[in-house]
Design an enzyme around this catalytic site. Structure first.
Site, mmCIF file in Angstrom:
data_model
loop_
_atom_site.group_PDB
_atom_site.id
_atom_site.type_symbol
_atom_site.label_atom_id
_atom_site.label_comp_id
_atom_site.label_asym_id
_atom_site.label_seq_id
_atom_site.Cartn_x
_atom_site.Cartn_y
_atom_site.Cartn_z
ATOM 1 N N CYS A 10 0.838 -1.201 0.000
ATOM 2 C CA CYS A 10 0.000 0.000 0.000
ATOM 3 C C CYS A 10 0.880 1.260 0.000
ATOM 4 C CB CYS A 10 -0.908 0.005 1.220
ATOM 5 S SG CYS A 10 -0.029 0.076 2.792
ATOM 6 N N CYS A 13 2.918 1.738 3.117
ATOM 7 C CA CYS A 13 4.057 0.806 3.193
ATOM 8 C C CYS A 13 5.211 1.312 2.322
ATOM 9 C CB CYS A 13 3.622 -0.587 2.761
ATOM 10 S SG CYS A 13 2.318 -1.266 3.817
#
Length: 76
Positions: A10, A13
């Site tokens: 994501c 991240c």
């Protein structure tokens, strides 16, 4: 020293990985940076929320993006 960034890929991240990479570059630190996206590997490492960061197998942060100063403190 092995630094592992855990997350499925994501935006948060990716930002966590970017923050860690930038701090390593700024400090000219030669840590081995790894990225783990496999859910089973994350569960085995004890990660309950992503993004997460571990150093030498010890979870330092999970569930949020670290601040650069936090990463610097972990490296000293």
């Amino acid at each position: 020293m092995v630094i592992t960034v855990y997350g499925p890929g994501c935006a948060r991240c990716h930002e966590t990985e970017r923050v860690v990479r930038n701090v390593l570059a700024e400090l000219q630190h030669d840590a081995d940076l790894r990225k783990v996206t496999d859910y089973q590997a994350m569960a085995a490492a004890g990660v309950l929320a992503t993004p997460a960061v571990s150093i030498d197998g010890v979870i330092k942060l999970s569930g949020r993006i670290p601040k650069p100063d936090e990463v610097k403190a972990w490296l000293h």
